[in-house]
Design a protein around this motif. Structure first.
Motif, PDB file in Angstrom:
ATOM      1  N   THR A   1       7.403  -8.214  18.310  1.00  9.87           N
ATOM      2  CA  THR A   1       8.459  -9.021  18.060  1.00  9.87           C
ATOM      3  C   THR A   1       7.659 -10.519  18.063  1.00  9.87           C
ATOM      4  O   THR A   1       8.140 -11.703  17.248  1.00  9.87           O
ATOM      5  CB  THR A   1       9.131  -9.384  19.547  1.00  9.87           C
ATOM      6  OG1 THR A   1       9.869  -8.150  19.637  1.00  9.87           O
ATOM      7  CG2 THR A   1      10.409 -10.298  19.295  1.00  9.87           C
ATOM      8  N   TRP A   2       6.593 -10.833  18.856  1.00 10.95           N
ATOM      9  CA  TRP A   2       6.008 -12.056  18.577  1.00 10.95           C
ATOM     10  C   TRP A   2       5.388 -12.368  17.216  1.00 10.95           C
ATOM     11  O   TRP A   2       5.226 -13.325  16.686  1.00 10.95           O
ATOM     12  CB  TRP A   2       4.711 -12.183  19.681  1.00 10.95           C
ATOM     13  CG  TRP A   2       5.400 -12.353  21.097  1.00 10.95           C
ATOM     14  CD1 TRP A   2       6.845 -12.525  21.270  1.00 10.95           C
ATOM     15  CD2 TRP A   2       4.756 -12.301  22.298  1.00 10.95           C
ATOM     16  NE1 TRP A   2       6.881 -12.728  22.711  1.00 10.95           N
ATOM     17  CE2 TRP A   2       5.751 -12.657  23.492  1.00 10.95           C
ATOM     18  CE3 TRP A   2       3.323 -12.387  22.728  1.00 10.95           C
ATOM     19  CZ2 TRP A   2       5.370 -12.638  24.711  1.00 10.95           C
ATOM     20  CZ3 TRP A   2       2.907 -12.277  23.990  1.00 10.95           C
ATOM     21  CH2 TRP A   2       3.958 -12.440  25.151  1.00 10.95           C
TER      22      TRP A   2
ATOM     23  N   TRP B   1       9.578 -18.457  13.381  1.00  8.98           N
ATOM     24  CA  TRP B   1      10.956 -18.504  13.900  1.00  8.98           C
ATOM     25  C   TRP B   1      11.089 -18.575  15.297  1.00  8.98           C
ATOM     26  O   TRP B   1      10.026 -18.164  15.761  1.00  8.98           O
ATOM     27  CB  TRP B   1      11.628 -16.862  13.608  1.00  8.98           C
ATOM     28  CG  TRP B   1      12.212 -16.565  12.029  1.00  8.98           C
ATOM     29  CD1 TRP B   1      12.165 -17.418  11.295  1.00  8.98           C
ATOM     30  CD2 TRP B   1      12.388 -15.120  11.805  1.00  8.98           C
ATOM     31  NE1 TRP B   1      12.549 -16.703  10.062  1.00  8.98           N
ATOM     32  CE2 TRP B   1      12.834 -15.515  10.402  1.00  8.98           C
ATOM     33  CE3 TRP B   1      12.527 -13.763  12.480  1.00  8.98           C
ATOM     34  CZ2 TRP B   1      13.158 -14.280   9.622  1.00  8.98           C
ATOM     35  CZ3 TRP B   1      12.796 -12.846  11.531  1.00  8.98           C
ATOM     36  CH2 TRP B   1      13.216 -13.161  10.168  1.00  8.98           C
ATOM     37  N   ASP B   2      12.148 -19.169  15.999  1.00  3.55           N
ATOM     38  CA  ASP B   2      12.604 -19.249  17.376  1.00  3.55           C
ATOM     39  C   ASP B   2      13.469 -17.990  17.736  1.00  3.55           C
ATOM     40  O   ASP B   2      13.623 -17.203  16.899  1.00  3.55           O
ATOM     41  CB  ASP B   2      13.026 -20.734  17.617  1.00  3.55           C
ATOM     42  CG  ASP B   2      13.995 -20.854  17.072  1.00  3.55           C
ATOM     43  OD1 ASP B   2      14.995 -19.954  16.551  1.00  3.55           O
ATOM     44  OD2 ASP B   2      14.742 -21.904  17.191  1.00  3.55           O
ATOM     45  N   ASP B   3      13.802 -18.011  18.853  1.00  2.00           N
ATOM     46  CA  ASP B   3      14.620 -16.822  19.359  1.00  2.00           C
ATOM     47  C   ASP B   3      16.026 -16.760  18.747  1.00  2.00           C
ATOM     48  O   ASP B   3      16.484 -15.808  18.432  1.00  2.00           O
ATOM     49  CB  ASP B   3      14.850 -17.122  20.953  1.00  2.00           C
ATOM     50  CG  ASP B   3      13.509 -16.721  21.683  1.00  2.00           C
ATOM     51  OD1 ASP B   3      12.829 -16.107  21.083  1.00  2.00           O
ATOM     52  OD2 ASP B   3      13.612 -17.378  22.896  1.00  2.00           O
TER      53      ASP B   3
ATOM     54  N   THR C   1       6.332 -10.963  14.265  1.00  2.00           N
ATOM     55  CA  THR C   1       7.457 -11.501  13.478  1.00  2.00           C
ATOM     56  C   THR C   1       7.755 -12.875  13.661  1.00  2.00           C
ATOM     57  O   THR C   1       8.061 -13.540  12.419  1.00  2.00           O
ATOM     58  CB  THR C   1       8.536 -10.573  13.866  1.00  2.00           C
ATOM     59  OG1 THR C   1       8.256  -9.293  13.529  1.00  2.00           O
ATOM     60  CG2 THR C   1       9.993 -10.944  13.049  1.00  2.00           C
ATOM     61  N   LYS C   2       7.961 -13.395  14.803  1.00  2.00           N
ATOM     62  CA  LYS C   2       8.226 -14.698  15.008  1.00  2.00           C
ATOM     63  C   LYS C   2       7.361 -15.736  14.315  1.00  2.00           C
ATOM     64  O   LYS C   2       7.647 -16.566  13.685  1.00  2.00           O
ATOM     65  CB  LYS C   2       8.429 -15.077  16.628  1.00  2.00           C
ATOM     66  CG  LYS C   2       9.740 -14.319  17.171  1.00  2.00           C
ATOM     67  CD  LYS C   2       9.740 -14.464  18.569  1.00  2.00           C
ATOM     68  CE  LYS C   2      10.184 -16.111  19.018  1.00  2.00           C
ATOM     69  NZ  LYS C   2      10.547 -15.916  20.506  1.00  2.00           N
TER      70      LYS C   2
ATOM     71  N   ASN D   1       6.491 -19.472  21.231  1.00  2.00           N
ATOM     72  CA  ASN D   1       7.600 -20.324  21.158  1.00  2.00           C
ATOM     73  C   ASN D   1       7.452 -21.439  20.760  1.00  2.00           C
ATOM     74  O   ASN D   1       8.144 -22.386  20.271  1.00  2.00           O
ATOM     75  CB  ASN D   1       8.563 -20.330  22.448  1.00  2.00           C
ATOM     76  CG  ASN D   1       9.136 -18.985  22.897  1.00  2.00           C
ATOM     77  OD1 ASN D   1       9.682 -18.007  22.077  1.00  2.00           O
ATOM     78  ND2 ASN D   1       9.502 -18.798  24.043  1.00  2.00           N
TER      79      ASN D   1
ATOM     80  N   ASP E   1      16.511 -17.772  15.462  1.00  2.00           N
ATOM     81  CA  ASP E   1      16.200 -17.317  14.219  1.00  2.00           C
ATOM     82  C   ASP E   1      16.063 -15.607  14.274  1.00  2.00           C
ATOM     83  O   ASP E   1      16.434 -15.022  13.451  1.00  2.00           O
ATOM     84  CB  ASP E   1      14.954 -17.573  13.607  1.00  2.00           C
ATOM     85  CG  ASP E   1      14.937 -19.265  13.398  1.00  2.00           C
ATOM     86  OD1 ASP E   1      16.140 -19.706  12.600  1.00  2.00           O
ATOM     87  OD2 ASP E   1      14.229 -19.955  13.588  1.00  2.00           O
ATOM     88  N   MET E   2      15.345 -15.128  15.467  1.00  2.00           N
ATOM     89  CA  MET E   2      15.582 -13.911  15.673  1.00  2.00           C
ATOM     90  C   MET E   2      16.860 -12.961  15.844  1.00  2.00           C
ATOM     91  O   MET E   2      16.977 -11.930  15.151  1.00  2.00           O
ATOM     92  CB  MET E   2      14.555 -13.611  16.943  1.00  2.00           C
ATOM     93  CG  MET E   2      12.922 -13.688  16.685  1.00  2.00           C
ATOM     94  SD  MET E   2      12.183 -12.466  15.650  1.00  2.00           S
ATOM     95  CE  MET E   2      12.313 -10.946  16.570  1.00  2.00           C
TER      96      MET E   2
END
Length: 212
Positions: free
Chosen positions: A163-164, A172-174, A166-167, A113, A176-177
């Motif tokens: 997922t991490w 991206w943050d949550d 991709t971020k 994050n 953006d996801m």
């Protein structure tokens, strides 16, 4: 956040296991605002003796350590309390990646994050990377897309939750996801509205609806 696709920079070897969040940033420094820069507090009590003088030979006191973007350590890195300030200290110092065989769960989540890559390798590969770096910062190449770490002719794989990954690849943050699914969310909202039209009643401003 700044995306991470590849990192070509110096890496600092830290051949220690169980480096916890209190070591990463001692609690007494957390009263300071982050604007002062938490990087100066990173591993403070390992970097300095009781009088506050830098300990000769500790890796972060090496003249080239300030240019490093990666830290290589042993298992259970970031264990202990959930303090996010431990990640702030690493990021403010300049690190974009920590390589270790395992991480504290909350620390790893906080890392992602804040744009810090927690790259998980086997214990054997961690020891191989530490041996390749020796006792000074050395060049290391990290490819997040391929999930590979290279130093010289050595190349090892690392793992990270998809997922991490991709971020971090996209910065991206949550929120953006969630936005990447905006069309699907809108389609669902439109269909739900069609199936339940009574939800779409518009109440004039100032009017009170009586429930009987």
């Amino acid at each position: 956040m700044e995306p991470i696709k590849t990192l070509d920079a110096l890496a600092c070897p830290l051949p220690r296991a169980n480096v916890d969040t209190d070591q990463l940033i001692p609690a007494r420094f957390m009263k300071e605002p982050r604007s002062v820069g938490y990087g100066q507090f990173l591993l403070h009590d390992l970097r300095h003796d009781e009088s506050g003088r830098p300990i000769e030979g500790f890796i972060l006191n090496h003249p080239e350590a300030a240019q490093a973007k990666t830290l290589v350590a042993r298992r259970n890195f970031g264990a202990g309390s959930s303090r996010e300030a431990a990640v702030y200290a690493l990021v403010d110092y300049g690190f974009r990646c920590v390589i270790a065989p395992s991480f504290g769960d909350i620390f790893a989540s906080n890392s992602v994050n804040n744009g810090l890559l927690p790259a998980t390798v086997s214990e054997e590969d961690a020891e191989t990377l530490l041996a390749a770096l020796g006792e000074a910062p050395g060049s290391l190449h990290i490819d997040l897309e391929a999930q590979r770490i290279s130093v010289g002719d050595l190349s090892v794989a690392f793992s990270i939750a998809s997922t991490w990954r991709t971020k971090l690849l996209n910065g991206w943050d949550d929120i953006d996801m969630t936005r990447q699914h905006a069309r699907a969310i809108q389609r669902f909202a439109d269909e739900y509205s069609r199936q339940h039209p009574w939800l779409n009643v518009t109440v004039p401003a100032g009017k009170i609806i009586s429930r009987g």
